[in-house]
Write an enzyme that holds these catalytic residues in place. Structure first.
Site, PDB file in Angstrom:
ATOM      1  N   TYR A 195      -3.821  -2.458 -10.194  1.00 29.60           N
ATOM      2  CA  TYR A 195      -3.726  -2.264  -8.738  1.00 29.60           C
ATOM      3  C   TYR A 195      -2.870  -3.354  -8.081  1.00 29.60           C
ATOM      4  O   TYR A 195      -1.950  -3.064  -7.309  1.00 29.60           O
ATOM      5  CB  TYR A 195      -5.139  -2.234  -8.133  1.00 29.60           C
ATOM      6  CG  TYR A 195      -5.160  -2.175  -6.635  1.00 29.60           C
ATOM      7  CD1 TYR A 195      -4.891  -0.987  -5.964  1.00 29.60           C
ATOM      8  CD2 TYR A 195      -5.420  -3.308  -5.874  1.00 29.60           C
ATOM      9  CE1 TYR A 195      -4.901  -0.929  -4.577  1.00 29.60           C
ATOM     10  CE2 TYR A 195      -5.435  -3.265  -4.489  1.00 29.60           C
ATOM     11  CZ  TYR A 195      -5.170  -2.075  -3.850  1.00 29.60           C
ATOM     12  OH  TYR A 195      -5.176  -2.025  -2.470  1.00 29.60           O
ATOM     13  N   LYS A 226       0.461   3.465  -2.857  1.00 30.91           N
ATOM     14  CA  LYS A 226      -0.692   4.371  -2.985  1.00 30.91           C
ATOM     15  C   LYS A 226      -0.275   5.844  -2.912  1.00 30.91           C
ATOM     16  O   LYS A 226      -0.961   6.714  -3.443  1.00 30.91           O
ATOM     17  CB  LYS A 226      -1.726   4.046  -1.900  1.00 30.91           C
ATOM     18  CG  LYS A 226      -2.330   2.656  -2.074  1.00 30.91           C
ATOM     19  CD  LYS A 226      -3.177   2.228  -0.893  1.00 30.91           C
ATOM     20  CE  LYS A 226      -3.692   0.805  -1.115  1.00 30.91           C
ATOM     21  NZ  LYS A 226      -4.400   0.251   0.051  1.00 30.91           N
ATOM     22  N   VAL A 284       1.121  -3.646   3.902  1.00 32.90           N
ATOM     23  CA  VAL A 284       1.063  -4.923   4.620  1.00 32.90           C
ATOM     24  C   VAL A 284       2.313  -5.764   4.424  1.00 32.90           C
ATOM     25  O   VAL A 284       2.486  -6.788   5.082  1.00 32.90           O
ATOM     26  CB  VAL A 284      -0.167  -5.785   4.249  1.00 32.90           C
ATOM     27  CG1 VAL A 284      -1.436  -5.163   4.784  1.00 32.90           C
ATOM     28  CG2 VAL A 284      -0.234  -6.035   2.764  1.00 32.90           C
ATOM     29  N   SER A 295       0.798  -1.233   0.000  1.00 30.96           N
ATOM     30  CA  SER A 295       0.000   0.000   0.000  1.00 30.96           C
ATOM     31  C   SER A 295       0.827   1.278   0.000  1.00 30.96           C
ATOM     32  O   SER A 295       0.280   2.365  -0.192  1.00 30.96           O
ATOM     33  CB  SER A 295      -0.927   0.031   1.212  1.00 30.96           C
ATOM     34  OG  SER A 295      -1.889  -0.988   1.098  1.00 30.96           O
ATOM     35  N   TYR A 353      -4.721   3.611   7.974  1.00 32.85           N
ATOM     36  CA  TYR A 353      -6.060   3.026   8.148  1.00 32.85           C
ATOM     37  C   TYR A 353      -6.641   3.461   9.499  1.00 32.85           C
ATOM     38  O   TYR A 353      -6.530   4.632   9.861  1.00 32.85           O
ATOM     39  CB  TYR A 353      -6.004   1.492   8.033  1.00 32.85           C
ATOM     40  CG  TYR A 353      -5.176   1.032   6.866  1.00 32.85           C
ATOM     41  CD1 TYR A 353      -5.528   1.404   5.571  1.00 32.85           C
ATOM     42  CD2 TYR A 353      -4.037   0.266   7.042  1.00 32.85           C
ATOM     43  CE1 TYR A 353      -4.762   1.002   4.484  1.00 32.85           C
ATOM     44  CE2 TYR A 353      -3.271  -0.156   5.963  1.00 32.85           C
ATOM     45  CZ  TYR A 353      -3.635   0.230   4.687  1.00 32.85           C
ATOM     46  OH  TYR A 353      -2.887  -0.166   3.638  1.00 32.85           O
TER      47      TYR A 353
END
Lengths: 308, 308, 308, 308
Positions: free
Chosen positions: C191, C67, C261, C64, C243
């Site tokens: 993705y 991102k 992760v 992630s 998050y």
């Protein structure tokens, strides 16, 4: 004794004339083309007499009404182990809600919301090719209605295959939790196709007879399910058959019933009759607007509510 | 013809002997003292015959079962305008959930979850002092059961007054949205007290007779509500009477029913009988564990399920 | 003046010795094989000096963290119109939650939860083949880190392609609301692949330099984004980068950061340094357990918290 | 070097002239009377110089800004045990949401939403009479601002006492989970009163200085909290200070800040300044519309964003 034929005809006439017809479902493009003026009502009593009104032999897309029959088939295969994969409580949510799945580890609340019916379809599919499962479901519908002409509308199925992103989301979400065993595309393929079965009100009312008569089709003498299972399927139809409009349907109609976005409703008057109604315009909960009103009239005039 | 007296006695004996009794509610301290060994069953048929088993004359706290009777009273006062303040759909949530209120502008889903019953109580209270409203509710219960000895258990009411923070949260939340008209403390005072009405199974079954017989008490000949209203109250009991265990109750018992955390359940077999059962231990949804099993036995043996 | 090289080495030694290492992510099978003993830390200051500790040249799956870079690319393409498809508020929910999408018409809360990053990927993809989009993302990463050896780990991408049902659910759900423009499989393919970019801490810290220095890479002199955009990306990293552990990271570390992760975290000390840390074991929110602790140590010892 | 006095005056002039002013809060009747034309800005730099613009000496109701100071007080009393009763994550929900409490056993997400601030107030109250607790809070505010004239507006407190049903719901809900220790009415009484503290922008900016300067008031030399605690309070202001508009505030302003429905905002530029702004009109998230825009201008012109 009430003249059912007359009552059914009168209700059909009243409904055909009403200006308030609800809105035809548009989220499946193929369904959006249906004429909102259509209306049909068919009632099969214990003796097999069929009272009809309106376009009772016009086929429409049964959509979610197929969930009653796939539930019956899946219970036949998995028995009570089915309930490890799907609950039997009203969801209090719209038919295509995904919120509840996140909070309850991917187990759908009941077999009549979309997620639940997809899980039920996965049970039927188990160990088979999609074509075989679809063949089995179609044979089951023909057997129940005693009518070999019942078929699937491939254009409707293809239309939903192309656009059913929300159902695809539900299926993938359940797959993530291990609730589906088959490839998602297989399960959805079968699901979209059994929702695309086309039947008339006459055929649908005939197919539902086993639920009104202790699991047995009085015409053929075939036992489809045990009396207890028939009662239990009816109970789930009563509490969950109309999504977040289930309470309203019980309150106004007083019969177990299952609606589809094609505008059809199957309702069961236990020990008395199997009833099908169709009018394509829907209310805010996605249930047939005039279909529900017609059933309300019918149960009032015949005193058929299960609630006294 | 089945011997109801024998069946009722046999069920009571079986239930008294079972080791699995659920857990007595502890969130109202006064209720936590009840002996979990208690069990009672009473069935009043159309002729007024009362079949009893177990401690049928022992009074228990009817708790949420009172919501059936306050709904009846409030409908008498407000008619269908009541439905502007409370819905009639299953909530899919526990009895004391507040989430749904936030999402739906303070309107409770149905009159049988706590929030809904508090809103109904507010309608009964409207324009009166709490004492007057409580007097009216108590007189109504005595009239229905034709028994002037029915009373409220002030210790139970006081116990919940002191500890009912979650109900107090629900009431204040609805007040914030303008759903309650009276001072919150007034409405809650009446609510806690009518939940604290103490009745035996015999009394409760007698009080419910109007719902089984088209709104009329066959013993006294008094018409309590119209036949349509009786049917509709039964419909709400079927879809919403057991919180998030309503689907399970319909599936297993097949009758409209309303449970209370005191361990009682009132069930209605339309056109046949009014039934009350009591066993203090509860299941995970807060409904009487053995009470539900006893009703399942009863409807199976008598064929009384409304679902065929 | 503090000796950054020494501090970085000491922290790396302390972290390598700690027994509490969190749990390696298992939901992507390929990631589950990583050795939990790994640890690395790299800090690039304004002068381009790189202080390293542990396995700073070992490549790991950035997941992630990608991102941050896809957000930068998508803002370059769509400008502020990007914010019509994704919000910039903390979600208060886990990284893969779907509940918020249902309540907010398919618009993800921010670009750093999975749904938001999928929507951002869809913007980058727009009008291109997946291969072209992936090429562009990879070229951008190589340009930022000034290192042509950076590549994608196809085994990791394939592993998530096979098992990423929850991301597939999110993507289909957004597609149902029209938030995605490209075919779901295309967008997800891109993705899954950009999450599978493999980088070392040294490479990652170098790639993040533009965010620490007003949008400009001080080594190359290239302006990547405007100073205002760099600040704003940092702001989103601060409020949404971890998050439902974002508040905790801000509270303990006091820097904008983005976790993956795979166990990596990129953190930015504005005007001072770009920092990358890696330790594969995760905490309950899915963020690197020791990575966060190492950053907490670092900012305390260097006084780099943006909060004073 | 920028001329802060000039910049502050120019911003105040621009803001006073703008036609878009947001909507004055109406849910507390007493606040609804405030003139929407008001505007003030005050900046206290490290040397104690106060730059002011607009009505900088007009007192307004600080409302939720008081939560910064009650959090500081409660941390002084309970230390890190405070975090057993309240979290420190953004909620992703409106300021008065109750949904999150139901899902997380009555523990509020952070001390800056209403529920969290009520829990914090309960910690301050513990073992005291409401009057004593209020006295302590008021003395703390006077001490921080070094101004003995700061007082509470009883009319505002009384107005919310009469109408704050939603806060009353939150408090009772937490009480049901055991999160509050004191009688609900005591805790709410203190909460409503500390929200009703009236201060000018000048006073508020002075009171916030310890957060900008490592926990110490540079004017008085008093150490209010440790440097670490000051940083951490700033971090919570950054991620949670503007309810579900916190991400937007970080994105646009780039400073830790806390808003109140009275239209005030306290913002901290670490190591540089304490800033207070006031304009009564609110945006959709309940934060001062022009207040936020004024702060955005200020940080842009002075380069004070913590994000570079």
């Amino acid at each position: 004794m009430p003249d059912i034929d007359l009552i059914v005809r009168e209700i059909a006439e009243e409904m055909r004339a009403r200006p308030d017809r609800g809105d035809v479902a548009t989220y499946i493009p193929e369904l959006a083309r249906v004429d909102p003026a259509g209306f049909a009502l068919a009632v099969v009593d214990v003796d097999g007499h069929v009272a009809v009104g309106g376009d009772a032999d016009v086929a429409f897309s049964i959509q979610s009404i197929s969930k009653v029959f796939t539930l019956t088939l899946a219970l036949g295969k998995a028995g009570n182990r089915l309930w490890e994969r799907v609950g039997r409580e009203p969801s209090g949510s719209p038919f295509n809600s995904i919120v509840q799945l996140e909070n309850e580890r991917g187990i759908p609340r009941n077999p009549f919301i979309n997620a639940g019916a997809i899980a039920v379809t996965d049970v039927i599919l188990s160990g088979h090719q999609p074509k075989e499962a679809l063949g089995e479901i179609l044979r089951f519908m023909r057997f129940l209605a005693d009518d070999p002409t019942i078929s699937m509308d491939d254009a409707v199925a293809a239309s939903e295959q192309r656009t059913g992103f929300r159902n695809r989301a539900l299926a993938n979400y359940m797959k993530a939790f291990g609730v589906l065993e088959n490839p998602v595309d297989y399960t959805l393929g079968v699901y979209f196709h059994h929702c695309a079965i086309a039947m008339s009100c006459r055929q649908l009312a005939l197919a539902g007879r086993f639920l009104a008569h202790g699991g047995r089709n009085p015409a053929t003498g075939h036992s489809v399910v045990s009396p207890e299972r028939a009662r239990r399927i009816n109970a789930i139809m009563m509490t969950c058959g109309h999504y977040d409009g289930s309470g309203e349907f019980a309150y106004r109609v007083g019969l177990p019933g299952k609606s589809g976005v094609g505008g059809g409703i199957l309702a069961i008057a236990p020990r008395k009759a199997s009833i099908a109604v169709w009018s394509p315009g829907l209310d805010a909960s996605g249930n047939s607007h005039l279909g529900r009103i017609a059933l309300e009239r019918l149960t009032q005039r015949l005193g058929w509510s299960v609630f006294g």
